[in-house]
Design an enzyme around this catalytic site. Structure first.
Site, PDB file in Angstrom:
ATOM      1  N   CYS A   1      44.408  -2.759  51.034  1.00 55.52           N
ATOM      2  CA  CYS A   1      44.092  -3.737  52.073  1.00 55.52           C
ATOM      3  C   CYS A   1      45.370  -4.346  52.660  1.00 55.52           C
ATOM      4  O   CYS A   1      46.124  -3.641  53.314  1.00 55.52           O
ATOM      5  CB  CYS A   1      43.146  -4.797  51.532  1.00 55.52           C
ATOM      6  SG  CYS A   1      42.286  -5.721  52.823  1.00 55.52           S
TER       7      CYS A   1
ATOM      8  N   HIS B   1      38.521  -1.216  49.688  1.00 53.24           N
ATOM      9  CA  HIS B   1      38.585  -1.796  48.340  1.00 53.24           C
ATOM     10  C   HIS B   1      37.938  -0.874  47.313  1.00 53.24           C
ATOM     11  O   HIS B   1      36.734  -0.978  47.058  1.00 53.24           O
ATOM     12  CB  HIS B   1      37.899  -3.162  48.325  1.00 53.24           C
ATOM     13  CG  HIS B   1      38.712  -4.254  48.924  1.00 53.24           C
ATOM     14  ND1 HIS B   1      39.525  -5.085  48.173  1.00 53.24           N
ATOM     15  CD2 HIS B   1      38.873  -4.646  50.201  1.00 53.24           C
ATOM     16  CE1 HIS B   1      40.132  -5.953  48.964  1.00 53.24           C
ATOM     17  NE2 HIS B   1      39.753  -5.704  50.206  1.00 53.24           N
TER      18      HIS B   1
ATOM     19  N   GLU C   1      38.086  -0.962  44.164  1.00 50.48           N
ATOM     20  CA  GLU C   1      37.636  -1.690  42.976  1.00 50.48           C
ATOM     21  C   GLU C   1      36.234  -2.272  43.142  1.00 50.48           C
ATOM     22  O   GLU C   1      35.584  -2.643  42.166  1.00 50.48           O
ATOM     23  CB  GLU C   1      38.622  -2.807  42.629  1.00 50.48           C
ATOM     24  CG  GLU C   1      38.437  -4.113  43.387  1.00 50.48           C
ATOM     25  CD  GLU C   1      38.829  -4.015  44.860  1.00 50.48           C
ATOM     26  OE1 GLU C   1      38.408  -4.889  45.646  1.00 50.48           O
ATOM     27  OE2 GLU C   1      39.562  -3.072  45.225  1.00 50.48           O
TER      28      GLU C   1
ATOM     29  N   PHE D   1      42.778  -6.828  60.348  1.00 52.71           N
ATOM     30  CA  PHE D   1      43.969  -6.179  60.892  1.00 52.71           C
ATOM     31  C   PHE D   1      43.980  -4.735  60.407  1.00 52.71           C
ATOM     32  O   PHE D   1      43.333  -4.398  59.409  1.00 52.71           O
ATOM     33  CB  PHE D   1      45.246  -6.886  60.429  1.00 52.71           C
ATOM     34  CG  PHE D   1      45.412  -8.279  60.977  1.00 52.71           C
ATOM     35  CD1 PHE D   1      46.229  -8.517  62.078  1.00 52.71           C
ATOM     36  CD2 PHE D   1      44.758  -9.355  60.393  1.00 52.71           C
ATOM     37  CE1 PHE D   1      46.376  -9.798  62.586  1.00 52.71           C
ATOM     38  CE2 PHE D   1      44.898 -10.641  60.892  1.00 52.71           C
ATOM     39  CZ  PHE D   1      45.710 -10.864  61.990  1.00 52.71           C
TER      40      PHE D   1
ATOM     41  N   ASN E   1      37.088  -5.340  53.841  1.00 56.92           N
ATOM     42  CA  ASN E   1      37.240  -6.721  54.278  1.00 56.92           C
ATOM     43  C   ASN E   1      38.601  -6.854  54.924  1.00 56.92           C
ATOM     44  O   ASN E   1      39.591  -7.158  54.270  1.00 56.92           O
ATOM     45  CB  ASN E   1      37.117  -7.689  53.098  1.00 56.92           C
ATOM     46  CG  ASN E   1      37.524  -9.094  53.488  1.00 56.92           C
ATOM     47  OD1 ASN E   1      37.498  -9.459  54.667  1.00 56.92           O
ATOM     48  ND2 ASN E   1      37.917  -9.892  52.513  1.00 56.92           N
TER      49      ASN E   1
END
Length: 392
Positions: free
Chosen positions: A280, A364, A366, A325, A322
């Site tokens: 991210c 993500h 995880e 940018f 999430n």
């Protein structure tokens, strides 16, 4: 110049979302009382609201949940991703019901209040989501006044005075206070979180720009020993810990602003040929360190059902995202390739260096929405590290 609000306050309204253009969206407040300014975004996940609200990447943001039944399984101490929740609050369609899960330890409304987060129910979240999709993520104030009294001019000034996420370094506000060893492995029902593991494990130093706890647990599950350092840790302090590899965490805000202090450190690590993995914001910072540019997205990607294509194999992963940018793939240098792309809009979702062991992904892994589609990334990173540690 201030604009008039678009609707009068209906009777019984104790919650308000006031956009910077003067649009007033009324509802029923719950959770903490008060008013906070930030960017309004939407998240399409149907589960994991507690994980979302405690993700430090949501600092400075007001979350609109497109799934109507939020809070219906209550809250507990195991489903959190940071010690201090960072989202400003949430906007939901239906009123919060009493929890219907055996794992619930607290009513969702009480949990929000205890953590200083504001909620508004009774909102047409479909209409608000369409507005964000068409016009972009607006700046706004979310407010809850149990007595129904709102100072509209002051709230409008607060909304219009908020600077916005572009150019804002929020990682410095959410990073951990000091260097620490991570303790904790994967979660098992009825047993909680396992230990961090013992034995001769590769040593990963994780730079905390606003990390989710489950990233560290995933690194442990993949076989690593993890030490966490704050966002502004100098490169010499990192290499003094003798890492086998360095992890760049997720986090909030504008990567270009955080990159002022983060990019020189990452570039120094690349020059020393230290293996690097970024997620991210960490992925975006790795792109900046390579010489690429990042850009603000129109509405961002937030949800647990985003398809991402692995360009090398053509395999499609269902991912959790999430971010507001993105790395501009057109600006990547010759020694960095694009490895993953979003099948929603074609935006960059992964990069890898061709001349050293460094890669990153925008999503993500995880969060496990697949649920195991993306865990290979942790195995790839940890499996490629030598042990015992010894980076000079």
């Amino acid at each position: 110049m201030a604009h008039a609000t678009t609707s009068a306050q209906p009777q019984g309204a104790t919650g308000l979302l006031l956009l910077a253009d003067g649009t007033a969206i009324w509802g029923r407040g719950f959770g903490a009382a008060g008013a906070k300014a930030g960017e309004v975004c939407f998240n399409t996940s149907i589960t994991g609201y507690q994980e979302i609200l405690t993700d430090p990447s949501y600092a400075g943001q007001i979350i609109t949940f497109t799934f109507p039944h939020i809070g219906n399984v209550g809250a507990n101490a195991e489903d959190i991703e940071a010690d201090v929740p960072r989202a400003l609050g949430c906007i939901v369609r239906e009123d919060v019901t009493n929890p219907s899960s055996f794992r619930s330890a607290q009513h969702f409304t009480q949990w929000l209040e205890a953590n200083g987060q504001i909620g508004i129910s009774g909102i047409d979240t479909r209409a608000l989501t369409r507005r964000i999709r068409e016009a972009g993520a607006p700046n706004a104030v979310i407010a809850h006044a149990p007595d129904g009294v709102f100072d509209m001019p002051a709230l409008l000034a607060q909304a219009q005075g908020w600077a916005g996420l572009e150019g804002m370094d929020l990682a410095i506000e959410v990073t951990g206070a000091g260097t620490r060893d991570w303790q904790g492995g994967i979660w098992t029902l009825g047993q909680g979180y396992a230990g961090a593991g013992e034995g001769d494990r590769p040593h990963v130093v994780a730079i905390d720009y606003g990390a989710k706890h489950n990233i560290f647990r995933s690194l442990v599950q993949a076989g690593a020993r993890v030490t966490i350092v704050p966002a502004q840790t100098p490169v010499d302090a990192i290499t003094a810990l003798q890492p086998d590899g360095v992890f760049l965490s997720n986090g909030p805000g504008d990567p270009a602003a955080t990159g002022v202090y983060a990019v020189p450190v990452i570039q120094a690590l690349l020059e020393r040929d230290v293996p690097i993995f970024g997620i991210c914001l960490g992925h975006q910072l790795l792109g900046l360190a390579a010489g690429a540019r990042t850009m603000k997205m129109h509405q961002g990607h937030r949800g647990a059902n985003h398809p991402v294509k692995r360009l090398e194999t053509g395999v499609v992963e269902i991912t959790s995202m999430n971010h507001g940018f993105a790395v501009d793939a057109a600006t990547l240098p010759a020694n960095v390739i694009e490895t993953h792309v979003s099948l929603f809009d074609g935006s960059n979702c992964g990069i890898a260096f061709t001349d050293r062991q460094a890669f990153g992904v925008q999503y993500h892994p995880e969060a496990s929405p697949g649920p195991q589609d993306s865990f290979y990334l942790f195995e790839k990173f940890v499996g490629g590290l030598k042990s015992p540690a010894g980076v000079a």
